[in-house]
Design an enzyme around this catalytic site. Structure first.
Site, PDB file in Angstrom:
ATOM      1  N   GLN B 126       0.822  -1.208   0.000  1.00  0.00           N
ATOM      2  CA  GLN B 126       0.000   0.000   0.000  1.00  0.00           C
ATOM      3  C   GLN B 126       0.857   1.260   0.000  1.00  0.00           C
ATOM      4  O   GLN B 126       1.761   1.384   0.829  1.00  0.00           O
ATOM      5  CB  GLN B 126      -0.879  -0.006   1.254  1.00  0.00           C
ATOM      6  CG  GLN B 126      -1.786   1.201   1.402  1.00  0.00           C
ATOM      7  CD  GLN B 126      -2.472   1.222   2.758  1.00  0.00           C
ATOM      8  OE1 GLN B 126      -1.894   0.861   3.772  1.00  0.00           O
ATOM      9  NE2 GLN B 126      -3.732   1.631   2.776  1.00  0.00           N
ATOM     10  N   GLY B 127       0.578   2.183  -0.915  1.00  0.00           N
ATOM     11  CA  GLY B 127       1.306   3.451  -0.955  1.00  0.00           C
ATOM     12  C   GLY B 127       0.390   4.619  -0.654  1.00  0.00           C
ATOM     13  O   GLY B 127      -0.079   5.299  -1.573  1.00  0.00           O
ATOM     14  N   TYR B 128       0.098   4.818   0.621  1.00  0.00           N
ATOM     15  CA  TYR B 128      -0.767   5.937   1.029  1.00  0.00           C
ATOM     16  C   TYR B 128       0.067   7.010   1.734  1.00  0.00           C
ATOM     17  O   TYR B 128       0.259   8.096   1.227  1.00  0.00           O
ATOM     18  CB  TYR B 128      -1.870   5.441   1.985  1.00  0.00           C
ATOM     19  CG  TYR B 128      -3.109   4.873   1.317  1.00  0.00           C
ATOM     20  CD1 TYR B 128      -3.105   4.419   0.006  1.00  0.00           C
ATOM     21  CD2 TYR B 128      -4.304   4.792   2.020  1.00  0.00           C
ATOM     22  CE1 TYR B 128      -4.241   3.892  -0.589  1.00  0.00           C
ATOM     23  CE2 TYR B 128      -5.453   4.266   1.434  1.00  0.00           C
ATOM     24  CZ  TYR B 128      -5.426   3.821   0.135  1.00  0.00           C
ATOM     25  OH  TYR B 128      -6.549   3.298  -0.432  1.00  0.00           O
ATOM     26  N   GLU B 245     -14.726  -1.625   4.796  1.00  0.00           N
ATOM     27  CA  GLU B 245     -13.843  -2.606   5.410  1.00  0.00           C
ATOM     28  C   GLU B 245     -14.000  -2.618   6.926  1.00  0.00           C
ATOM     29  O   GLU B 245     -13.132  -2.175   7.647  1.00  0.00           O
ATOM     30  CB  GLU B 245     -12.386  -2.308   5.002  1.00  0.00           C
ATOM     31  CG  GLU B 245     -11.416  -3.405   5.360  1.00  0.00           C
ATOM     32  CD  GLU B 245     -11.990  -4.780   5.149  1.00  0.00           C
ATOM     33  OE1 GLU B 245     -12.065  -5.525   6.123  1.00  0.00           O
ATOM     34  OE2 GLU B 245     -12.391  -5.095   4.013  1.00  0.00           O
ATOM     35  N   ASN B 386      -5.964   6.762  16.352  1.00  0.00           N
ATOM     36  CA  ASN B 386      -7.180   6.745  17.154  1.00  0.00           C
ATOM     37  C   ASN B 386      -7.715   8.160  17.419  1.00  0.00           C
ATOM     38  O   ASN B 386      -8.912   8.336  17.610  1.00  0.00           O
ATOM     39  CB  ASN B 386      -6.938   5.971  18.454  1.00  0.00           C
ATOM     40  CG  ASN B 386      -6.863   4.463  18.189  1.00  0.00           C
ATOM     41  OD1 ASN B 386      -6.805   4.039  17.028  1.00  0.00           O
ATOM     42  ND2 ASN B 386      -6.881   3.666  19.239  1.00  0.00           N
TER      43      ASN B 386
END
Lengths: 375, 400
Positions: B126-128, B245, B386
């Protein structure tokens, strides 16, 4: 796996919710709480007319056959309204013993009027030395002819001052902390030798110290078998625990709602305080506590209904109310600022009741100790 | 209200339980039980077994080879998987890029990528996040500039978990800087990791392990056909993916298993004259943890029940990430405390089979307690910290 309630249950919930919303305003609640008895007799009659006093009793006894779910729905709404009428002591506690142990004759004599709302009752079980141990019973019931004589001191008897009928735990045999030898009796509160000192509690209920001095009761006032009262007492306290926890969840919902609304209209530094992230995150914590507590309530009620090892579920719920629930109440007051600690604001009274619920039927520490931590 | 499962659900559970008993390879089980890190081949081999039995696309629609399971079935599967102590599926392919491709990709992309994801033939990463764009992801600077039939990509992605194994990466990159809202210029692009100009550099995390990476793009030319959906809509796709998800986000099954093992451990380790389990302070912590876990479990189940009856997840679902990761960390802390002195020894290659034989490594269900504690501080940071989750609840649930 089904968390939904039936149509009948939904109707019960709606009827109580409507009544609380439309009729049970905070000012008249405060008025009723300030009277000598601490509640409104008119309201109690209404509760009976609406059938609520009959909910947890069997149809044969003139009740509505309600179980843990119905009790939860009722008490949650009573929590939302901060209801002061003695549903818990009269119906859940005293009524809970009578419905389990009384014979047909005893039910006709003692229970019918309670279900009908004509008479009030209380369960005198706690004692000064016993703290939360139900088996610690020093009040004695000595055999005397074909009856018994009661002697001793029962403490913080909820609704003890207004009760017409008392259900009393007393020792007929054994040592003070023995599980065996505890018997349950039903007596007229005006019997000779009963001295009652009633007082208000900090959460706007009433309780009484009750002294029994040579109180004579007949054999027909013994409930169930002599010496075998503890199991029933425990079952009744379990019901009462679910009831006050449901009440607490109702209170928590109101505290959250009121805190959110207040934060949106209270302006400081030129903006509503709801715009401050420090406060937003605290309100999110309150929201999470409420949802998680509600989950534990549903879990306990469903486990109780399924009769599937309800002990752990009940302890867990009471621990949650006593720890996280208290935190939620403290946060609600903190976020209301100075107003939160005034007598005028309803939030303060919701907070007091929520906090005092921890002290009933074993506080969080007690239930942590009792919790069955199984491997 | 009813706690019980239907006979069909119980039959399903039994079938899944038998699968884990029969098909979960003993050598991988041994590694997991002893806290040994799995290598790429272990993951791939295990996922191929899941795929053979049709257990890979748990959240996927049937038409793309998914299970089509109900929420309750997914829950039961997760419980059985945790009880077998079987490793989670590496999420980047099947749980992350897969749903974006079948939801927004074109037919050619679906045919090209989806079967290999289900079969674990291709390892995705994943490339976020970027060095300058963490919680504020929309501030990302990686550019994808159109040049003929290619995008020329420049920039740096970071925290790329297991990127060292990856054959493909899905990334968010800026294709347009001339937009009203900075979210609008972001596109969702797939890139072959062997493309010239893409390099992977390890980041060693606090416990000494190599799990995450920086991925650098220097004039990496990626075919335009690897754009998913429309140019400039990548932010929306990424967000929709996150909302969908929800399954297993609370990690309830895994935490229940770990708490059960922790209680076993606390029963068998002595504290003075009695088991640690009976030492009042530790016992109190165990009870508080079990209560919190029950609260989490039933909050999770309430969400499942709502989804099963066709409702959107209620507001209670938004607390699952926060409370789920808090629970993981709480358990990590208790394991470390239960280990006593044995939390101390640091064996650099403790995650390998050889080092685990060393006598300074406790032979228990969690031989790497302190390392796990330190490593899993990440749980409340990743996937939207969070604090960000609380911002989301404040805004979208509480209306603040």
């Amino acid at each position: 796996m089904d968390f939904s309630i039936s149509e009948d249950q939904s109707m019960l919930q709606d009827s109580v919710a409507r009544f609380i919303q439309d009729e049970y305003d905070f000012d008249s609640r405060q008025e009723a709480a300030a009277t000598d008895t601490g509640f409104s007799a008119d309201r109690w009659r209404e509760f009976a007319e609406l059938g609520w006093t009959a909910v947890p009793f069997s149809e044969e006894d003139g009740g509505l056959d309600g179980g843990a779910v119905e009790l939860m729905l009722l008490m949650e709404q009573f929590g939302r309204g901060l209801v002061v009428e003695p549903y818990l002591p009269c119906i859940v506690l005293a009524g809970g013993v009578l419905k389990r142990l009384a014979t047909e004759d005893q039910k006709a004599t003692w229970l019918a009027d309670i279900i009908g709302g004509e008479k009030l009752a209380a369960l005198a079980y706690a004692e000064p030395q016993a703290r939360y141990d139900l088996n610690d019973v020093a009040v004695t019931a000595s055999a005397d002819g074909d009856g018994y004589v009661l002697n001793g001191h029962k403490t913080v008897v909820l609704n003890g001052g207004s009760a017409d009928t008392l259900v009393v735990s007393a020792r007929t045999s054994g040592e003070r902390q023995d599980a065996e030898g505890i018997s349950l009796f039903v007596v007229d509160a005006s019997s000779a030798g009963i001295k009652r000192k009633a007082y208000p509690t900090v959460d706007a209920r009433q309780a009484a110290e009750i002294h029994f001095e040579q109180v004579r009761v007949g054999a027909d006032q013994l409930l169930g078998a002599a010496g075998e009262g503890l199991a029933t007492l425990k079952a009744v306290i379990d019901d009462a625990t679910i009831a006050v926890c449901a009440e607490a969840v109702g209170i928590m919902q109101v505290l959250n709602y009121k805190t959110l609304e207040y934060s949106k209209q209270r302006v400081q530094f030129g903006v509503p305080i709801a715009s401050f992230q420090a406060l937003q995150h605290r309100m999110v914590e309150m929201f999470m506590i409420y949802e998680q507590t509600r989950s534990l309530l549903l879990h306990a009620v469903m486990t109780e209904e399924a009769d599937a090892g309800a002990d752990a579920a009940l302890h867990a719920l009471k621990i949650q109310i006593g720890t996280e629930g208290r935190k939620l109440g403290e946060e609600a007051v903190q976020l209301h600022g100075g107003m939160g600690v005034t007598w005028e604001l309803d939030v303060a009274h919701y907070f007091k009741r929520l906090t005092m619920i921890d002290t009933l039927f074993g506080n969080a520490d007690h239930h942590i100790e009792q919790y069955p931590l199984a491997v | 209200m009813d706690l019980s499962f239907t006979p069909e659900e119980i039959a399903f559970r039994d079938e899944v339980r038998a699968f884990f008993a029969d098909e979960y390879p003993a050598d991988i089980r041994e590694k997991v039980n002893r806290g040994i890190r799995l290598d790429k081949d272990d993951h791939v081999r295990w996922q191929k077994i899941l795929a053979q039995h049709g257990y890979m696309g748990v959240n996927w629609p049937v038409e793309y080879g998914g299970t089509g399971w109900s929420p309750v079935q997914k829950y039961l599967f997760s419980i059985e998987m945790a009880n077998a102590n079987a490793p989670d599926v590496v999420p980047f392919g099947v749980n992350m890029v897969g749903p974006v491709i079948y939801s927004y990709g074109n037919e050619a992309q679906k045919q090209r990528f989806l079967p290999d994801i289900l079969e674990s033939n291709v390892w995705w990463c994943q490339g976020y996040s970027e060095p300058g764009a963490g919680s504020d992801l929309a501030s990302l600077k990686t550019m994808a500039v159109r040049d003929g039939d290619h995008y020329v990509i420049n920039g740096t992605k970071t925290w790329t978990t297991l990127g060292q194994h990856a054959e493909w990466i899905f990334l968010l990159a800026r294709t347009n800087t001339d937009v009203a809202r900075r979210q609008e210029g972001i596109s969702f692009i797939l890139a072959d990791m062997s493309t010239p100009g893409i390099t992977v550099r390890p980041i060693i995390t606090i416990e000494g392990g190599h799990e995450v990476n920086e991925v650098h793009f220097e004039d990496a030319r990626v075919p335009v056909e690897n754009l998913v959906g429309e140019e400039g809509r990548g932010w929306t796709y990424g967000k929709v993916l996150l909302q969908h998800e929800r399954t297993n986000i609370a990690g309830v099954a895994r935490s229940k298993y770990r708490l059960a093992r922790l209680k076993e451990l606390a029963s068998s380790s002595q504290h003075g004259a009695k088991p640690l389990m009976e030492q009042a302070t530790f016992r109190g912590k165990l009870v508080a943890t079990e209560v919190a876990l029950k609260a989490l479990e039933y909050t999770d189940l309430r969400t499942l029940a709502a989804v099963a009856t066709g409702k959107a997840p209620g507001p209670e679902s938004s607390i699952l990430k926060i409370k789920g990761t808090e629970m993981q960390q709480r358990l990590d802390t208790l394991y470390m405390e239960a280990a006593g002195y044995y939390a101390l020894p640091y064996v650099p290659d403790q995650f390998t089979l050889d080092a685990a034989d060393d006598d300074v490594v406790v032979d228990s269900s969690e031989p790497t307690t302190a390392l796990r504690y330190f490593n899993y501080r990440k749980a409340s940071i990743y996937g939207g910290s969070n604090e960000i989750q609380k911002n989301i609840i404040a805004k979208h649930v509480l209306g603040l």
